[in-house]
Motif scaffolding. Structure first.
Motif, PDB file in Angstrom:
ATOM      1  N   SER A  54      -9.679   8.757   5.707  1.00 52.20           N
ATOM      2  CA  SER A  54      -8.431   9.519   5.626  1.00 52.20           C
ATOM      3  C   SER A  54      -8.698  10.933   6.100  1.00 52.20           C
ATOM      4  O   SER A  54      -9.807  11.464   5.936  1.00 52.20           O
ATOM      5  N   SER A  76      -6.138  -2.347  -1.749  1.00 53.77           N
ATOM      6  CA  SER A  76      -5.386  -1.091  -1.721  1.00 53.77           C
ATOM      7  C   SER A  76      -6.235   0.116  -1.342  1.00 53.77           C
ATOM      8  O   SER A  76      -5.722   1.227  -1.298  1.00 53.77           O
ATOM      9  N   LYS A  77      -7.533  -0.055  -1.114  1.00 52.54           N
ATOM     10  CA  LYS A  77      -8.392   1.079  -0.795  1.00 52.54           C
ATOM     11  C   LYS A  77      -8.348   1.379   0.701  1.00 52.54           C
ATOM     12  O   LYS A  77      -8.449   0.472   1.525  1.00 52.54           O
ATOM     13  N   HIS A  78      -8.195   2.657   1.019  1.00 51.27           N
ATOM     14  CA  HIS A  78      -8.276   3.041   2.422  1.00 51.27           C
ATOM     15  C   HIS A  78      -9.711   3.419   2.765  1.00 51.27           C
ATOM     16  O   HIS A  78     -10.445   3.984   1.954  1.00 51.27           O
ATOM     17  N   GLN A  79     -10.123   3.094   4.006  1.00 48.34           N
ATOM     18  CA  GLN A  79     -11.491   3.329   4.438  1.00 48.34           C
ATOM     19  C   GLN A  79     -11.739   4.794   4.769  1.00 48.34           C
ATOM     20  O   GLN A  79     -12.724   5.384   4.343  1.00 48.34           O
ATOM     21  N   CYS A 116      -2.433   4.324   9.767  1.00 47.74           N
ATOM     22  CA  CYS A 116      -1.073   4.733   9.426  1.00 47.74           C
ATOM     23  C   CYS A 116      -0.974   6.252   9.369  1.00 47.74           C
ATOM     24  O   CYS A 116      -1.889   6.924   8.882  1.00 47.74           O
ATOM     25  N   LEU A 138       0.841  -1.195   0.000  1.00 43.45           N
ATOM     26  CA  LEU A 138       0.000   0.000   0.000  1.00 43.45           C
ATOM     27  C   LEU A 138       0.876   1.245   0.000  1.00 43.45           C
ATOM     28  O   LEU A 138       2.046   1.201   0.389  1.00 43.45           O
ATOM     29  N   ARG A 161      -4.400   7.598   7.687  1.00 41.02           N
ATOM     30  CA  ARG A 161      -5.292   6.779   6.885  1.00 41.02           C
ATOM     31  C   ARG A 161      -5.626   5.476   7.593  1.00 41.02           C
ATOM     32  O   ARG A 161      -4.768   4.877   8.247  1.00 41.02           O
ATOM     33  N   ASP A 178     -10.008  -5.070   1.880  1.00 37.97           N
ATOM     34  CA  ASP A 178     -10.345  -4.234   0.737  1.00 37.97           C
ATOM     35  C   ASP A 178      -9.147  -3.941  -0.159  1.00 37.97           C
ATOM     36  O   ASP A 178      -9.188  -3.028  -0.991  1.00 37.97           O
ATOM     37  N   TYR A 220      -6.880   1.637   7.037  1.00 35.57           N
ATOM     38  CA  TYR A 220      -6.894   0.602   6.007  1.00 35.57           C
ATOM     39  C   TYR A 220      -7.579  -0.653   6.532  1.00 35.57           C
ATOM     40  O   TYR A 220      -7.485  -0.999   7.719  1.00 35.57           O
ATOM     41  N   ASP A 221      -8.264  -1.316   5.614  1.00 40.37           N
ATOM     42  CA  ASP A 221      -8.860  -2.629   5.885  1.00 40.37           C
ATOM     43  C   ASP A 221      -8.197  -3.629   4.945  1.00 40.37           C
ATOM     44  O   ASP A 221      -8.254  -3.482   3.717  1.00 40.37           O
TER      45      ASP A 221
END
Length: 875
Positions: free
Chosen positions: A224, A219-222, A203, A182, A211, A217, A213-214
């Motif tokens: 930010s 490379s998509k961040h939930q 992170c 990522l 950000r 999912d 992250y899950d």
């Protein structure tokens, strides 16, 4: 301890071990110190503990960060992040067979650059994450699965599955690849996992983003947010929607549910070097600044029931070393208020934070002294020490549980539940006024008088303006004594008769009522009072019989003196010059019983001087008032009642309610009683039992009732609260009845189905022709005409007039209202929301526990508290 120490950490799985990390990694074991003697080669780290060096791992000059394996199966395994970006697995126990195959194993990024942070997943411990510096075209977040040797794109969702059978059995020559990458062309400053959801991590990136992250999912961040505070990121272990992070000289608190801006920002004087939540105490955040000699401890106290209000923060300064600056600290993973600290000169200290001792008082009258999470002492209402406090709340709660105030058939029985002599007069007065109200003859005769009146309001008027008619003096003689002289004067009037009735003596005593009154006193063991009242009413022979009967009763405390008093009473003479009067006047002061003193004071009184009787405080108020109504003229009677009312109101003596009644003066008396004792329970019940009345609209009465209802809610006495509310709202026509809070609404128009139906029935009930039957099925919403849900069993549209409806009886007479049959009511599960007609569901759940809807796995029957109770009783 010659090498420079830059950081330290406790072992997550073995609470008696810790490491110091610098160019060397040194493992220490903590031992308890007994009798102040430290065993060699250990050294003291506190008054009660010492540390022994167990192992050393050398040559880590390029070490940038580290993370300790969180599980017990590899307690001494470390992940070391190096300056070239590599993550190396290192064991502080090389001889261990469990760690032999993984020591020295490396996880290498594509491009070499510094590894800023590394962290094990706290739950799925085969997952390791590393955060790297920026490199053009490469990713800065690498997720590793130490059980895999190659990257399999289709298995991202199964990245964190922990296969113990293949754990650490890979070929040492294989090159591991990250299972997830990522953050392209960015850098990572800090990383933290969520303990309750091991798929999530947060992170701090590129010094301007935080950000979320899950791993499921890709490379998509939930979520930010833009922020400069991206360093030292940490998640509160107990409140996982709360984060903390720091920038140069400030730190911020975040709520991931509203990630746009920080909840709170606090500035420091120097740059922040370490930020860490306590793993044991919720909301305890420790902050260390550069070259600081103190640790700032922040207790974050979130307000209960509201997430929109800014949390309160209590700050404390901890100074482990009096004269040295701190380099780092580490919270203990198990013991609260304990942390390990290290100074600039490499001195270690096992530091204990002495928490404040707090005093807590629960709604159920428990007093608790706490020290952190430890309970030092607990005192409740069962403790002998607590009985000395005479806490009125304990009494009120006990009375409420016993049904205090709701002994409706015999109101005077509430005095027995109260177990307080000071409340006997109140319940006697309520019983009397209820009895007078039920007397149809007296009610019709005194229709124009106040309903709940007192002696003062009867004699002197409700507003202090006397309505007393001219009293008629009568000369009377002793009953049963041959005497032609009429030297005793009694006064009679209509008002005095009512006053005597309120005092319990009755008006114009006839033989039957008077005898029953004295018999009740004898049954209660009040022989001296019964005899004195008989003498006050000129029944000398009856008084002698009562005294003789009391002398034979061994349970009566003063039975030994009653025979002598009866003999002395038998020699009474009306002659003022007689020897009996002279001896009785001199000896009456030696009598202990106040009623016996009053008896002889009456027999030896000169003319109408009865001050000695009226001022006797140990005689019941109702008896003194009744005596005054018999023997004082109008002027003296009014003066006596005025003075007594003033005295009762000032002291808050509820016996004065017999004097004032439920008037404005009566409310002032009750308010004074509440101010003195805090007993809002009795005050509320007095108002309740006298409904309907105008005084219920007074602000004081409303405040008592509101406070008592809140108390019942606080004590979770729901049944008692419901009983009080039913009586209050059914009798009080002035009270605003609470609106309906739970109702069935249409899924389309959101209108209340039940309210609409009830209003329709109310309209029909007011019409000339009420409906003959009320079993009409309503299968659609009365508002929008959309169909109602189907019953899960019969598949018919649910719908019934389930509220109160009107029904014309078969026999002649007016219509009556009743509830619809329960079998037609709508019933549903509060978990899965499936339901149907009650009769169908009851039949289904006799043989099943699961929901009748196909595919629904809800165990509806097992979730029902009543069903559980019935099952336990049957078993």
């Amino acid at each position: 301890m010659s090498s420079m120490k830059v950081d330290l950490a406790w072992c997550p799985s073995e609470c008696n071990k810790f490491i110091t990390v610098g160019t060397d990694i040194q493992l220490y074991e903590v031992e308890d110190v007994k009798d102040g003697i430290v065993k060699s080669p250990g050294f003291s780290i506190s008054e009660y503990s010492s540390a022994n060096l167990v192992a050393t791992s050398s040559d880590h000059q390029y070490l940038k960060c580290f993370s300790w394996y969180p599980k017990q199966d590899h307690p001494l395994l470390l992940a070391l992040g190096m300056a070239n970006g590599r993550v190396i697995l290192e064991s502080l126990d090389p001889s261990s067979s469990r760690d032999a195959e993984i020591i020295g194993r490396e996880f290498i990024p594509k491009q070499s650059r510094s590894c800023n942070c590394v962290s094990w997943n706290p739950v799925e411990s085969n997952v390791l994450i590393s955060g790297l510096e920026k490199y053009r075209g490469d990713n800065c977040i690498l997720v590793w699965d130490i059980t895999r040797s190659s990257y399999i794109p289709s298995a991202i969702d199964a990245v964190t599955s922990f296969d113990r059978r293949s754990m650490f059995t890979l070929d040492s020559t294989s090159v591991p690849k990250p299972v997830l990458e990522l953050g392209t062309s960015e850098s990572t400053q800090s990383i933290s996992w969520f303990r309750n959801n091991p798929k999530l991590f947060v992170c701090g990136m590129s010094t301007k983003y935080i950000r979320l992250y899950d791993m499921r999912d890709g490379s998509k961040h939930q979520e930010s947010t833009n922020a400069k505070a991206v360093f030292n990121l940490c998640v509160d272990p107990d409140v996982e929607h709360r984060l903390a992070s720091s920038a140069e000289n400030y730190f911020a608190l975040w709520d991931v549910r509203n990630f746009e801006k920080p909840v709170l920002t606090i500035s420091e004087q120097k740059p922040i070097t370490k930020l860490c939540f306590s793993p044991v105490r919720s909301g305890h955040l420790a902050v260390l600044c550069k070259d600081a000699s103190t640790i700032n401890l922040f207790d974050i106290q979130s307000p209960a029931g509201s997430d929109e209000v800014e949390p309160a923060v209590v700050e404390r300064n901890l100074q482990p070393f009096p004269s040295h600056s701190l380099m780092s600290f580490a919270w203990h993973p198990i013991y609260e208020n304990r942390m390990l600290t290290i100074s600039q000169n490499n001195q270690l200290l096992d530091y204990t934070i002495f928490d404040r001792i707090t005093l807590n008082w629960s709604p159920t009258s428990e007093i608790v002294w706490t020290f952190g999470r430890k309970i030092l002492q607990c005192v409740d209402s069962r403790d002998e020490f607590y009985l000395c406090l005479n806490d009125i709340s304990v009494k009120m709660r006990k009375r409420a549980c016993q049904g205090y105030g709701f002994k409706m058939p015999k109101i005077w029985m509430n005095a027995e539940l109260a177990d307080d002599p000071g409340l006997n007069g109140v319940w006697m007065w309520l019983d009397l006024v209820k009895a007078v109200e039920g007397d149809t003859k007296r009610r019709s005769h005194h229709r124009h008088h106040p309903k709940y009146e007192g002696v003062h309001s009867v004699i002197c008027g409700e507003n202090g303006i006397s309505t007393l008619s001219q009293s008629e003096p009568r000369r009377v003689t002793w009953v049963g004594i041959n005497s032609t002289e009429c030297k005793i004067i009694k006064y009679t009037s209509e008002e005095r008769e009512r006053a005597l009735q309120l005092c319990g003596w009755g008006a114009d005593f006839d033989s039957n009522s008077f005898s029953k009154f004295l018999e009740r006193l004898e049954i209660d063991g009040q022989y001296s009072r019964a005899a004195t009242i008989a003498v006050f009413n000129l029944e000398l022979r009856k008084a002698i019989k009562i005294l003789s009967k009391g002398a034979l009763c061994r349970s009566y405390r003063g039975s030994a003196d009653l025979n002598a008093v009866a003999m002395g009473l038998a020699g009474y003479t009306q002659e003022k010059t007689a020897l009996w009067r002279e001896v009785s006047s001199s000896l009456k002061s030696h009598l202990v019983d106040p009623y016996l003193r009053a008896m002889f004071a009456f027999l030896t009184a000169e003319e109408d001087n009865f001050e000695e009787i009226l001022s006797e405080a140990q005689i019941a108020v109702q008896d003194r008032m009744a005596f005054a109504c018999l023997y004082l003229n109008d002027r003296k009677l009014a003066d006596f009642l005025d003075g007594l009312k003033k005295q009762m109101t000032e002291t808050g003596n509820l016996d004065g309610i017999l004097l004032t009644g439920l008037t404005n003066d009566g409310l002032s008396l009750i308010q004074r009683y509440v101010d003195t004792t805090g007993d809002v329970q009795t005050a509320s019940l007095i108002v309740l039992h006298t409904l309907p009345n105008q005084m219920s609209k007074d602000n004081r009465a409303i405040a008592w009732v509101s406070s008592y209802r809140d108390l019942l809610d606080t004590w979770m006495l729901w049944k008692q609260r419901a009983m009080f509310d039913v009586n209050w709202f059914s009798k009080n026509t002035q009270a605003n009845k609470p609106t309906q809070q739970v109702f069935v609404s249409c899924n389309f128009c959101r209108r209340s189905v039940s309210n609409f139906i009830q209003s329709r029935h109310a309209e029909l009930a007011r019409s000339a022709q009420p409906p003959i039957t009320a079993n009409r099925k309503i299968t659609c919403c009365p508002g929008c005409r959309k169909p109602l849900p189907r019953c899960t069993l019969c598949l018919c549209h649910m719908g019934t007039p389930a509220g109160i409806h009107w029904q014309r009886p078969i026999q002649t007479g007016s219509e009556k209202k009743r509830l619809a049959n329960f079998s037609d009511w709508l019933t549903w599960c509060q978990t899965c929301r499936h339901g149907g007609h009650s009769v169908h569901l009851l039949e289904w759940f006799k043989h099943h526990n699961e929901c009748p809807v196909t595919g629904c796995m809800c165990k509806c029957m097992s979730l029902d508290a009543t069903a559980k109770l019935e099952s336990e009783m049957n078993s």
